[in-house]
Design a protein around this motif. Structure first.
Motif, PDB file in Angstrom:
ATOM      1  N   PHE A  19     -75.452  27.052 -26.811  1.00 27.65           N
ATOM      2  CA  PHE A  19     -76.706  26.658 -27.459  1.00 27.65           C
ATOM      3  C   PHE A  19     -77.007  27.569 -28.641  1.00 27.65           C
ATOM      4  CE2 PHE A  19     -77.932  24.224 -23.608  1.00 27.65           C
ATOM      5  CZ  PHE A  19     -78.279  23.058 -24.257  1.00 27.65           C
ATOM      6  N   LEU A  39     -74.703  20.472 -34.142  1.00 33.04           N
ATOM      7  CA  LEU A  39     -75.732  20.156 -33.166  1.00 33.04           C
ATOM      8  C   LEU A  39     -75.221  19.211 -32.090  1.00 33.04           C
ATOM      9  CD1 LEU A  39     -78.541  21.008 -32.814  1.00 33.04           C
ATOM     10  CD2 LEU A  39     -79.306  19.024 -34.056  1.00 33.04           C
ATOM     11  N   LEU A  47     -75.084  21.849 -22.999  1.00 29.53           N
ATOM     12  CA  LEU A  47     -75.749  21.098 -21.932  1.00 29.53           C
ATOM     13  C   LEU A  47     -74.782  20.827 -20.785  1.00 29.53           C
ATOM     14  CD1 LEU A  47     -78.283  19.608 -20.982  1.00 29.53           C
ATOM     15  CD2 LEU A  47     -77.374  17.559 -22.059  1.00 29.53           C
ATOM     16  N   THR A  50     -74.487  23.963 -18.803  1.00 30.66           N
ATOM     17  CA  THR A  50     -75.731  24.182 -18.059  1.00 30.66           C
ATOM     18  C   THR A  50     -75.789  23.262 -16.837  1.00 30.66           C
ATOM     19  OG1 THR A  50     -76.781  24.721 -20.159  1.00 30.66           O
ATOM     20  CG2 THR A  50     -78.241  24.335 -18.300  1.00 30.66           C
ATOM     21  N   LEU A  54     -75.877  24.290 -12.896  1.00 32.96           N
ATOM     22  CA  LEU A  54     -76.954  23.917 -11.973  1.00 32.96           C
ATOM     23  C   LEU A  54     -76.424  23.133 -10.777  1.00 32.96           C
ATOM     24  CD1 LEU A  54     -79.825  23.038 -14.451  1.00 32.96           C
ATOM     25  CD2 LEU A  54     -79.700  24.981 -12.903  1.00 32.96           C
ATOM     26  N   LYS A  66     -77.808  13.086  -9.751  1.00 31.38           N
ATOM     27  CA  LYS A  66     -78.809  12.793 -10.772  1.00 31.38           C
ATOM     28  C   LYS A  66     -78.593  13.655 -12.012  1.00 31.38           C
ATOM     29  CE  LYS A  66     -83.612  11.489 -10.830  1.00 31.38           C
ATOM     30  NZ  LYS A  66     -84.805  11.406 -10.011  1.00 31.38           N
ATOM     31  N   ILE A  70     -78.007  12.346 -15.814  1.00 30.43           N
ATOM     32  CA  ILE A  70     -78.773  12.788 -16.985  1.00 30.43           C
ATOM     33  C   ILE A  70     -77.832  13.276 -18.080  1.00 30.43           C
ATOM     34  CG2 ILE A  70     -80.427  14.511 -17.811  1.00 30.43           C
ATOM     35  CD1 ILE A  70     -81.719  14.381 -15.040  1.00 30.43           C
ATOM     36  N   LEU A  73     -76.061  10.360 -19.731  1.00 29.37           N
ATOM     37  CA  LEU A  73     -77.004   9.631 -20.577  1.00 29.37           C
ATOM     38  C   LEU A  73     -77.240  10.393 -21.877  1.00 29.37           C
ATOM     39  CD1 LEU A  73     -78.948   7.155 -20.603  1.00 29.37           C
ATOM     40  CD2 LEU A  73     -80.723   8.764 -19.991  1.00 29.37           C
ATOM     41  N   THR A  74     -77.381  11.717 -21.771  1.00 33.18           N
ATOM     42  CA  THR A  74     -77.628  12.520 -22.966  1.00 33.18           C
ATOM     43  C   THR A  74     -76.414  12.518 -23.891  1.00 33.18           C
ATOM     44  OG1 THR A  74     -78.986  13.877 -21.558  1.00 33.18           O
ATOM     45  CG2 THR A  74     -78.546  14.707 -23.743  1.00 33.18           C
ATOM     46  N   ILE A  81     -77.229   8.729 -31.655  1.00 37.48           N
ATOM     47  CA  ILE A  81     -78.146   9.236 -32.681  1.00 37.48           C
ATOM     48  C   ILE A  81     -77.363   9.845 -33.833  1.00 37.48           C
ATOM     49  CG2 ILE A  81     -80.058  10.785 -33.167  1.00 37.48           C
ATOM     50  CD1 ILE A  81     -80.725  10.688 -30.193  1.00 37.48           C
TER      51      ILE A  81
ATOM     52  N   ILE B  12     -82.947  29.501 -24.241  1.00 38.76           N
ATOM     53  CA  ILE B  12     -82.677  28.214 -24.881  1.00 38.76           C
ATOM     54  C   ILE B  12     -83.902  27.745 -25.659  1.00 38.76           C
ATOM     55  CG2 ILE B  12     -82.038  25.801 -24.481  1.00 38.76           C
ATOM     56  CD1 ILE B  12     -80.446  26.787 -22.058  1.00 38.76           C
ATOM     57  N   LEU B  38     -82.015  17.605 -31.262  1.00 44.45           N
ATOM     58  CA  LEU B  38     -82.334  18.893 -30.655  1.00 44.45           C
ATOM     59  C   LEU B  38     -83.012  18.711 -29.299  1.00 44.45           C
ATOM     60  CD1 LEU B  38     -83.860  21.210 -33.338  1.00 44.45           C
ATOM     61  CD2 LEU B  38     -82.098  21.777 -31.705  1.00 44.45           C
ATOM     62  N   SER B  40     -82.960  16.109 -27.423  1.00 43.10           N
ATOM     63  CA  SER B  40     -82.162  15.442 -26.402  1.00 43.10           C
ATOM     64  C   SER B  40     -81.148  16.385 -25.750  1.00 43.10           C
ATOM     65  CB  SER B  40     -81.480  14.202 -26.962  1.00 43.10           C
ATOM     66  OG  SER B  40     -80.324  14.541 -27.665  1.00 43.10           O
ATOM     67  N   THR B  41     -80.783  17.482 -26.408  1.00 44.78           N
ATOM     68  CA  THR B  41     -79.850  18.411 -25.754  1.00 44.78           C
ATOM     69  C   THR B  41     -80.570  19.659 -25.235  1.00 44.78           C
ATOM     70  OG1 THR B  41     -79.271  19.204 -27.949  1.00 44.78           O
ATOM     71  CG2 THR B  41     -77.752  17.681 -26.915  1.00 44.78           C
ATOM     72  N   SER B  42     -81.134  20.457 -26.157  1.00 41.81           N
ATOM     73  CA  SER B  42     -81.814  21.687 -25.724  1.00 41.81           C
ATOM     74  C   SER B  42     -82.990  21.375 -24.817  1.00 41.81           C
ATOM     75  CB  SER B  42     -82.307  22.475 -26.928  1.00 41.81           C
ATOM     76  OG  SER B  42     -81.279  22.662 -27.851  1.00 41.81           O
ATOM     77  N   VAL B  44     -83.538  18.796 -22.866  1.00 39.61           N
ATOM     78  CA  VAL B  44     -83.095  18.387 -21.539  1.00 39.61           C
ATOM     79  C   VAL B  44     -82.595  19.588 -20.738  1.00 39.61           C
ATOM     80  CG1 VAL B  44     -81.319  17.061 -20.327  1.00 39.61           C
ATOM     81  CG2 VAL B  44     -82.637  15.991 -22.128  1.00 39.61           C
ATOM     82  N   ALA B  45     -81.856  20.489 -21.404  1.00 42.37           N
ATOM     83  CA  ALA B  45     -81.338  21.663 -20.697  1.00 42.37           C
ATOM     84  C   ALA B  45     -82.487  22.518 -20.158  1.00 42.37           C
ATOM     85  CB  ALA B  45     -80.445  22.487 -21.620  1.00 42.37           C
ATOM     86  N   LEU B  48     -84.032  20.811 -17.150  1.00 40.98           N
ATOM     87  CA  LEU B  48     -83.171  20.923 -15.965  1.00 40.98           C
ATOM     88  C   LEU B  48     -83.364  22.296 -15.315  1.00 40.98           C
ATOM     89  CD1 LEU B  48     -79.741  19.327 -16.997  1.00 40.98           C
ATOM     90  CD2 LEU B  48     -81.548  18.329 -15.637  1.00 40.98           C
ATOM     91  N   LEU B  49     -83.371  23.341 -16.173  1.00 46.47           N
ATOM     92  CA  LEU B  49     -83.554  24.693 -15.646  1.00 46.47           C
ATOM     93  C   LEU B  49     -84.924  24.837 -14.982  1.00 46.47           C
ATOM     94  CD1 LEU B  49     -81.928  26.750 -18.509  1.00 46.47           C
ATOM     95  CD2 LEU B  49     -81.216  26.800 -16.132  1.00 46.47           C
ATOM     96  N   LEU B  60     -86.665  16.485 -13.175  1.00 49.17           N
ATOM     97  CA  LEU B  60     -85.402  15.822 -13.509  1.00 49.17           C
ATOM     98  C   LEU B  60     -85.681  14.456 -14.130  1.00 49.17           C
ATOM     99  CD1 LEU B  60     -83.111  16.583 -10.453  1.00 49.17           C
ATOM    100  CD2 LEU B  60     -83.101  17.664 -12.687  1.00 49.17           C
ATOM    101  N   ASP B  61     -86.699  13.775 -13.603  1.00 52.13           N
ATOM    102  CA  ASP B  61     -87.067  12.479 -14.170  1.00 52.13           C
ATOM    103  C   ASP B  61     -87.616  12.641 -15.574  1.00 52.13           C
ATOM    104  OD1 ASP B  61     -86.709  10.563 -11.830  1.00 52.13           O
ATOM    105  OD2 ASP B  61     -87.915  12.136 -10.932  1.00 52.13           O
ATOM    106  N   ALA B  63     -86.681  14.927 -17.647  1.00 52.72           N
ATOM    107  CA  ALA B  63     -85.502  15.146 -18.494  1.00 52.72           C
ATOM    108  C   ALA B  63     -84.853  13.816 -18.851  1.00 52.72           C
ATOM    109  CB  ALA B  63     -84.500  16.053 -17.779  1.00 52.72           C
ATOM    110  N   LEU B  64     -84.785  12.936 -17.881  1.00 51.72           N
ATOM    111  CA  LEU B  64     -84.207  11.606 -18.089  1.00 51.72           C
ATOM    112  C   LEU B  64     -84.984  10.846 -19.165  1.00 51.72           C
ATOM    113  CD1 LEU B  64     -81.884  10.317 -16.412  1.00 51.72           C
ATOM    114  CD2 LEU B  64     -83.612   9.085 -15.160  1.00 51.72           C
ATOM    115  N   SER B  67     -84.409  12.146 -22.710  1.00 54.28           N
ATOM    116  CA  SER B  67     -83.195  11.732 -23.387  1.00 54.28           C
ATOM    117  C   SER B  67     -83.288  10.256 -23.793  1.00 54.28           C
ATOM    118  CB  SER B  67     -82.001  12.109 -22.521  1.00 54.28           C
ATOM    119  OG  SER B  67     -81.241  11.053 -22.197  1.00 54.28           O
ATOM    120  N   ALA B  70     -85.414  10.180 -26.888  1.00 56.40           N
ATOM    121  CA  ALA B  70     -84.674  10.689 -28.042  1.00 56.40           C
ATOM    122  C   ALA B  70     -83.869   9.565 -28.675  1.00 56.40           C
ATOM    123  CB  ALA B  70     -83.767  11.835 -27.630  1.00 56.40           C
TER     124      ALA B  70
END
Lengths: 105, 92, 161
Positions: A19, A39, A47, A50, A54, A66, A70, A73-74, A81, B12, B38, B40-42, B44-45, B48-49, B60-61, B63-64, B67, B70
């Motif tokens: 990151f 990016l 990600l 990470t 986790l 799940k 995620i 999907l990302t 994008i 992050i 940004l 959608s990645t950072s 979401v991370a 999650l944390l 978690l939802d 985060a979903l 994204s 985004a």
């Protein structure tokens, strides 16, 4: 400290480093296309690490699945994008930066 | 374990805030659109944390949804908001 | 008819799986799930009508392994480019004529290139794919060709020459 925690720590720290690298790239790279690359890819890898980190901490299987959902999907989101932004930039005539003077085909 | 998660979430978040300098500076509209990527990645991370730090797995939802939003904001910006003049005439 | 039935079966299995993960295996909201899955199924038929694509699971596994390996390799390269004192960028845009037939295969190709570090698809026209690379000294052509082979294997498509 058990082996699962150790794996988790390693993956999470590597992810955070990606990151940081992505952000540095975003600030340093010369034009929008190269910045998009920094990016969309390096951050995605961040990600990914990470998420894997986790996974080792996930209390049950459904939560792990799940997180994977995620993440996937990302990945699709970033790819879509970045393609749309890059294509739009091309259409608007944002000229890609070149190392030397070349004629752009 | 938990303190490491917290540390990394803050880390992050810090890289995300620094990255926003680029969004603010531009110079082109395309650079500003990078904000969608940004988050959608950072973003979401971080979520999650946080889900693991607070043990609120409902994050978690969130985060979903982040994204998904985004994608929508990226598509809308790129396809509709940032059109060339000719295209605007074409559509409207 | 058999095609439609088979597509419906596979897609509903897929959407049920996704729903099941989303609700984390709970069963008390099955009616919401039923409606959501049906809606997703209808939407998928509108966006991607049943077709001749036949999905190969071994092809998918090969694709995934290749994808993760090269995205890791390339990601480290781009991250290093960003961090080191002299980024030494040599970007360029290449025109590549995909060997995959038009349609889903090419869309997956463009998206895969986007996710593999060091390359970015900037335009997909009916005959050509334009790829922006960070380092023009490395051949993107060979990489795109091998991704094409993986996708062709995964969707059981024929490559043109």
């Amino acid at each position: 400290m058990n082996i699962l925690e150790l794996c988790s720590i390693v993956f999470l720290v590597v992810g955070a480093i990606f990151f940081l690298a992505g952000t540095i790239g975003l600030l340093r790279f010369p034009d929008v296309y190269t910045r998009l690359q920094a990016l969309a890819k390096v951050d995605n890898l961040g990600l990914g690490f990470t998420s894997i980190g986790l996974l080792f901490q996930a209390p049950e299987l459904m939560i792990a699945m799940k997180i994977i959902l995620i993440w996937l999907l990302t990945l699709v989101a970033s790819s879509t994008i970045s393609f749309l932004i890059a294509r739009r930039a091309m259409k608007r005539g944002v000229i890609p930066w070149r190392a030397k003077e070349h004629i752009i085909e | 374990m938990n303190s490491l998660n917290q540390l990394l979430a803050v880390f992050i978040l810090a890289t995300l805030s620094i990255a926003l300098v680029r969004v603010a500076r531009g110079p082109t509209t395309a650079d500003r659109l990078l904000a969608a990527l940004l988050f959608s990645t950072s973003g979401v991370a971080i979520l999650l944390l946080l889900a693991f730090i607070e043990e609120t797995l409902i994050l978690l939802d969130v985060a979903l949804i982040f994204s998904l939003l985004a994608v929508i904001s990226g598509v809308v910006f790129a396809q509709r908001a940032w059109r060339t003049k000719e295209e605007k005439n074409e559509y409207s | 008819m058999i095609l439609i039935l088979r597509t419906t079966l596979w897609r509903s299995m897929f959407f049920t799986g996704v729903w099941w993960i989303l609700i984390q295996g709970k069963t008390d909201t099955w009616f919401v799930g039923l409606i959501s899955i049906s809606l997703a199924l209808v939407t998928s038929f509108i966006l991607l009508p049943p077709n001749q694509y036949r999905f190969s699971f071994s092809g998918f596994a090969h694709f995934l392994i290749y994808f993760f390996a090269s995205s890791l390799k390339g990601g480290i390269a781009v991250a290093w480019m960003a961090i080191r004192p002299n980024p030494d960028l040599h970007p360029n845009i290449y025109k590549i004529t995909p060997r995959l037939p038009e349609g889903l295969g090419r869309v997956i190709l463009a998206n895969t290139i986007n996710l593999l570090p060091g390359s970015l698809s900037v335009e997909l026209t009916s005959s050509n794919l334009y790829v922006h690379v960070l380092d023009e000294r490395q051949s993107i052509e060979t990489e795109v060709r091998s991704i094409e082979e993986k996708i062709a294997h995964m969707l059981r498509l024929e490559l043109k020459n």
